[in-house]
Design an enzyme around this catalytic site. Structure first.
Site, short mmCIF file in Angstrom:
data_model
loop_
_atom_site.label_atom_id
_atom_site.label_comp_id
_atom_site.label_asym_id
_atom_site.label_seq_id
_atom_site.Cartn_x
_atom_site.Cartn_y
_atom_site.Cartn_z
N VAL A 303 0.73 -0.19 2.65
CA VAL A 303 1.64 -0.56 3.74
C VAL A 303 1.11 -1.81 4.45
O VAL A 303 1.87 -2.73 4.76
CB VAL A 303 1.81 0.61 4.74
CG1 VAL A 303 2.49 0.13 6.02
CG2 VAL A 303 2.64 1.72 4.11
N TRP A 306 1.68 -4.74 2.18
CA TRP A 306 3.10 -5.09 2.06
C TRP A 306 3.47 -6.17 3.08
O TRP A 306 4.21 -7.09 2.77
CB TRP A 306 4.00 -3.86 2.26
CG TRP A 306 5.42 -4.27 2.58
CD1 TRP A 306 6.30 -4.88 1.72
CD2 TRP A 306 6.10 -4.16 3.84
NE1 TRP A 306 7.47 -5.16 2.38
CE2 TRP A 306 7.37 -4.73 3.67
CE3 TRP A 306 5.75 -3.65 5.09
CZ2 TRP A 306 8.31 -4.79 4.70
CZ3 TRP A 306 6.67 -3.71 6.11
CH2 TRP A 306 7.93 -4.27 5.93
N HIS A 307 2.93 -6.07 4.31
CA HIS A 307 3.27 -7.07 5.32
C HIS A 307 2.90 -8.47 4.84
O HIS A 307 3.72 -9.38 4.87
CB HIS A 307 2.57 -6.76 6.64
CG HIS A 307 3.10 -5.55 7.35
ND1 HIS A 307 2.68 -4.27 7.07
CD2 HIS A 307 4.02 -5.42 8.33
CE1 HIS A 307 3.33 -3.43 7.85
NE2 HIS A 307 4.15 -4.09 8.63
N ARG A 308 1.67 -8.62 4.40
CA ARG A 308 1.19 -9.86 3.79
C ARG A 308 -0.07 -9.52 3.03
O ARG A 308 -0.84 -8.66 3.46
CB ARG A 308 0.85 -10.93 4.85
CG ARG A 308 1.92 -11.96 5.10
CD ARG A 308 1.40 -13.16 5.90
NE ARG A 308 0.71 -12.74 7.10
CZ ARG A 308 1.29 -12.57 8.30
NH1 ARG A 308 2.57 -12.79 8.43
NH2 ARG A 308 0.60 -12.18 9.35
N TYR A 457 9.61 -9.48 12.15
CA TYR A 457 9.72 -8.71 10.91
C TYR A 457 10.60 -9.35 9.84
O TYR A 457 10.64 -8.86 8.72
CB TYR A 457 10.14 -7.26 11.20
CG TYR A 457 8.94 -6.35 11.16
CD1 TYR A 457 8.00 -6.39 12.18
CD2 TYR A 457 8.68 -5.53 10.08
CE1 TYR A 457 6.87 -5.63 12.14
CE2 TYR A 457 7.53 -4.76 10.02
CZ TYR A 457 6.63 -4.81 11.06
OH TYR A 457 5.49 -4.06 10.99
#
Lengths: 460, 76
Positions: A303, A306-308, A457
């Site tokens: 997780v 996933w953001h970066r 986001y």
């Protein structure tokens, strides 16, 4: 086109008008509008990408539902693999694509929804969707296209089967919700962003009190930015009589990290729970608690990434995993201790837990500002350094930005206290209109004088 | 018989010695029964009855009654 651009406010009434007029073609109107919105927001390639992968996902869904045993699993993984490859491509492009970055705006969110659809078919939670148009609209619906909420297939598709006429109550409640979201973004998130930037600086060399205060201001910024967008998405969908999933539920009142994840980015955290964590936990169940803890760490690491694909986001994810695992391990002892100490259900205990949960979240979030391992190290070091400069850090908040943000926060707290007790959309005009006026004024001054940054986001 | 054995497993996993199962009972009725302890409980049920529960079975469980029926079907 995006919620913060003027063009959207020409686009939206046109779509609403067509939607009201062409009652037999409502799905087509919304799908056409969504694809146009997507093309205007991120270029013509994006709607084509969505149509191609969405169409393939829909076709593979029929294969999954119509087969059994090994073939069923093979069709499932073909669909999930295709979607995951797309996600992976969007996340790793910086590694192999040297030139100008391709835009993958919104791709994460339709990939998540496609995977939910295929998995629900595989687990026999739902039947395949007969209409390709309805399925594509499920992926493309413009209010939530760019950054969610992540909708569940059945709940959304069911609504498309009986699209209602725009009702006065929906228009009023939708407009109000949208305006409230815009207010949160323009008045609080934008002012907090200025302060957070000043406090967190480039992380390297920032003294402890700046980082500590910056972490608190940043979590406020993130909440108002993201929940503001979500309010706008939910309000916008409501104009068409459609209900989207709620994404936030007073997260700063959470009494544990597990509770926080039931209140923050809810549509995503439940997606992670149902489509990542639980299947992995089932695979590892023979290792008992060890399997659960391992699944937790793996899922939160993913997780974070996933953001970066950055060191700091991995560290953030690992902190979350660690918080959750500690919670699981401590729970039996904790409840015994609280009972023995007579603290159970006490206000004091609750306040303590709320404060600790909040500060733990702030601490972990500090690391998202550290893209490299060197900066992760700087963050740790910085936190214990320079505390003599605490007065200087507080002075960063001595200005109009902080005052405006604090005022907006106070309004949000008041709105939370009134939640469930008063429905503003149903209130008398004498109450409603001053509120409309105040919101419009806040948005106008916020957006006009300071401009608006991209929603946080939208980049994920 | 199955209900009684199931009850013992759940009392143990959820740390609720006084738990009495009803068919319409759900996770909302037991404070320590959440999405995380759910799978732990299912693993203990598998062991107790010597059965194997798949994801598709997990998704079809809505209350204790469903679980009793599932175990009855698999162990019977």
């Amino acid at each position: 086109v995006s919620f913060k651009g003027l063009a959207f406010y020409a686009f939206l009434p046109v779509v609403l008008g067509l939607y009201a007029l062409l009652r037999r073609r409502r799905v087509a109107v919304l799908l056409g509008a969504s694809l146009a919105f997507y093309a205007l927001a991120g270029g013509w390639r994006l709607p084509l990408l969505l149509l191609a992968t969405g169409g393939a996902t829909w076709a593979l869904g029929w294969r999954v539902a119509g087969s059994s045993g090994g073939a069923r699993r093979a069709w499932l993984w073909a669909g999930v693999g295709m979607n995951l490859s797309l996600l992976l491509l969007s996340k790793t492009q910086a590694l192999w694509h040297a030139g100008a970055a391709l835009t993958f705006l919104g791709v994460s969110y339709f990939v998540f929804q496609s995977i939910a659809y295929l998995a629900d078919l595989h687990w026999k939670v739902m039947q395949p969707e007969p209409s390709l148009g309805d399925f594509l609209l499920y992926l493309a619906f413009f209010p939530r296209l760019v950054q969610g909420p992540v909708e569940r297939p059945q709940a959304f598709l069911d609504q498309l089967k009986a699209l209602p006429d725009p009702a006065e109550q929906d228009l009023r409640a939708g407009t109000l919700r949208f305006a409230w979201g815009f207010f949160k973004k323009a008045v609080v998130a934008e002012r907090a962003a200025v302060l957070a930037d000043r406090l967190l600086g480039p992380v390297h060399g920032q003294p402890g009190p700046f980082l500590a205060l910056g972490a608190v201001v940043y979590i406020v910024q993130l909440f108002f930015d993201f929940s503001g967008y979500t309010d706008m998405a939910i309000g916008c969908a409501r104009l068409f009589g459609l209900r989207l999933t709620e994404n936030f539920n007073a997260p700063f009142l959470a009494t544990s990290t597990a509770d926080l994840w039931r209140r923050w980015h809810i549509s995503f955290s439940t997606w992670v729970r149902d489509y990542m964590f639980q299947p992995l936990q089932m695979e590892l169940r023979r290792f008992r608690q060890g399997g659960t803890l391992l699944a937790m760490m793996v899922v939160f690491a993913l997780v974070g990434l996933w953001h970066r694909l950055e060191a700091g986001l991995l560290v953030w994810g690992l902190w979350q995993g660690l918080y959750m695992c500690t919670g699981i391990l401590m729970r039996p002892w904790q409840s015994r201790f609280y009972r023995a100490a007579g603290l159970e259900n006490g206000r004091l205990l609750r306040a303590w837990r709320v404060a600790v949960t909040f500060l733990m979240a702030c601490f972990a979030l500090l690391f998202v500002h550290a893209p490299t391992w060197a900066l992760v190290g700087d963050t740790f070091q910085g936190l214990v350094r320079g505390w003599a400069r605490w007065r200087e850090a507080l002075l960063v908040l001595d200005n109009a930005d902080a005052l405006v943000a604090a005022g907006g926060c106070a309004l949000a707290v008041a709105a939370l206290a009134l939640r469930g007790r008063m429905d503003l959309a149903a209130a008398p005009r004498l109450v409603r209109w001053p509120v409309y006026y105040a919101l419009a004024l806040g948005i106008f001054f916020g957006a006009h004088f300071f401009g608006l940054r991209q929603f946080i986001y939208a980049q994920f | 018989m199955i209900t009684e054995r199931l009850q013992n497993v759940m009392r143990d996993v959820f740390d609720e010695p006084g738990l009495v199962l009803r068919r319409d009972m759900t996770a909302d009725d037991v404070p320590t029964w959440d999405s995380i302890s759910h799978v732990t409980m299912l693993a203990a049920v598998e062991e107790e009855f010597g059965i194997r529960i798949e994801m598709v079975d997990v998704k079809a469980l809505h209350n204790v009654g469903d679980l009793i029926d599932l175990v009855t079907r698999k162990a019977g």
